[in-house]
Motif scaffolding. Sequence first.
Motif, PDB file in Angstrom:
ATOM      1  N   ILE A   1      -9.224   0.449   1.546  1.00  0.00           N
ATOM      2  CA  ILE A   1      -7.971  -0.107   2.060  1.00  0.00           C
ATOM      3  C   ILE A   1      -7.930   0.101   3.566  1.00  0.00           C
ATOM      4  O   ILE A   1      -7.996   1.223   4.051  1.00  0.00           O
ATOM      5  CB  ILE A   1      -6.762   0.558   1.395  1.00  0.00           C
ATOM      6  CG1 ILE A   1      -6.784   0.265  -0.115  1.00  0.00           C
ATOM      7  CG2 ILE A   1      -5.458   0.067   2.013  1.00  0.00           C
ATOM      8  CD1 ILE A   1      -5.694   0.969  -0.890  1.00  0.00           C
TER       9      ILE A   1
ATOM     10  N   LEU B   1      -2.194  -0.231  -7.589  1.00  0.00           N
ATOM     11  CA  LEU B   1      -2.614  -0.761  -6.286  1.00  0.00           C
ATOM     12  C   LEU B   1      -4.095  -1.110  -6.266  1.00  0.00           C
ATOM     13  O   LEU B   1      -4.498  -2.142  -5.718  1.00  0.00           O
ATOM     14  CB  LEU B   1      -2.299   0.264  -5.198  1.00  0.00           C
ATOM     15  CG  LEU B   1      -2.723  -0.089  -3.774  1.00  0.00           C
ATOM     16  CD1 LEU B   1      -1.850  -1.217  -3.231  1.00  0.00           C
ATOM     17  CD2 LEU B   1      -2.626   1.134  -2.868  1.00  0.00           C
TER      18      LEU B   1
ATOM     19  N   VAL C   1       0.839  -1.208   0.000  1.00  0.00           N
ATOM     20  CA  VAL C   1       0.000   0.000   0.000  1.00  0.00           C
ATOM     21  C   VAL C   1       0.869   1.251   0.000  1.00  0.00           C
ATOM     22  O   VAL C   1       0.588   2.217  -0.721  1.00  0.00           O
ATOM     23  CB  VAL C   1      -0.950  -0.008   1.215  1.00  0.00           C
ATOM     24  CG1 VAL C   1      -1.681   1.329   1.331  1.00  0.00           C
ATOM     25  CG2 VAL C   1      -1.956  -1.144   1.091  1.00  0.00           C
TER      26      VAL C   1
END
Length: 217
Positions: A70, A62, A49
């Motif tokens: 996330i 990502l 991340v």
Amino acid sequence: MMHTSHGNVPSQEVIERTTTTTTIVDIPPEIILMIMKELMCYGDSCSAVCLGLTCRSFYLVLKTLFLGPISLSYGVYPRKRHPSIVEDEPPVNIIRLDTLLRDLFPPEYRLSGYLTKDNSAYFLRRDVYGETFGLNELRLRERYEDFDLMTFNFSGVRYRLLHNPYNMGNAWYEETYKKLRATAFPGWSPAVREFWNHRVEKTHAYKKMQDEDKVDF
């Protein structure tokens, strides 16, 4: 200087070498994707991340791996629970995304304690939740606990029987009380209804509603 066979002295040849500077953002996205997958393969979603937050192009890579939100709880070894978890403090001696991002947030925010069953933390406004863990944050944790308690999977379908508390504040209680008062649930299967009956009295909202005499059960 070198003399030719004709006795002439040519000018010294100057060779200009051009150099190009290559940075991490010049790495092809396919390579970045391979790096992220390799990190995640070893349980390090946190570094994947962080790499994705380097620039916009990496973030797009990502998001091919994380289609949904996330979690700030991602750590170097997110699949392992750390033995040193304290009630209202993040675990020590473990690298987590929330602690890495702490210094990047504006000063009016602070990192919460754990609010959900998967040890997720959030950044909270200090003017709403205070400088440290207190009653408002406790109530927020209870709302998330109720939300988790009333979420389950059945026959490949995820049922969220209460509203997500995110960004709702105390308005969540009003919506939840409406749901708790309901007696008819169109479209619910017997299995979902049975789950509701079994879990509803265990929620903080149910107890809070009774204390406030919102509903006479």
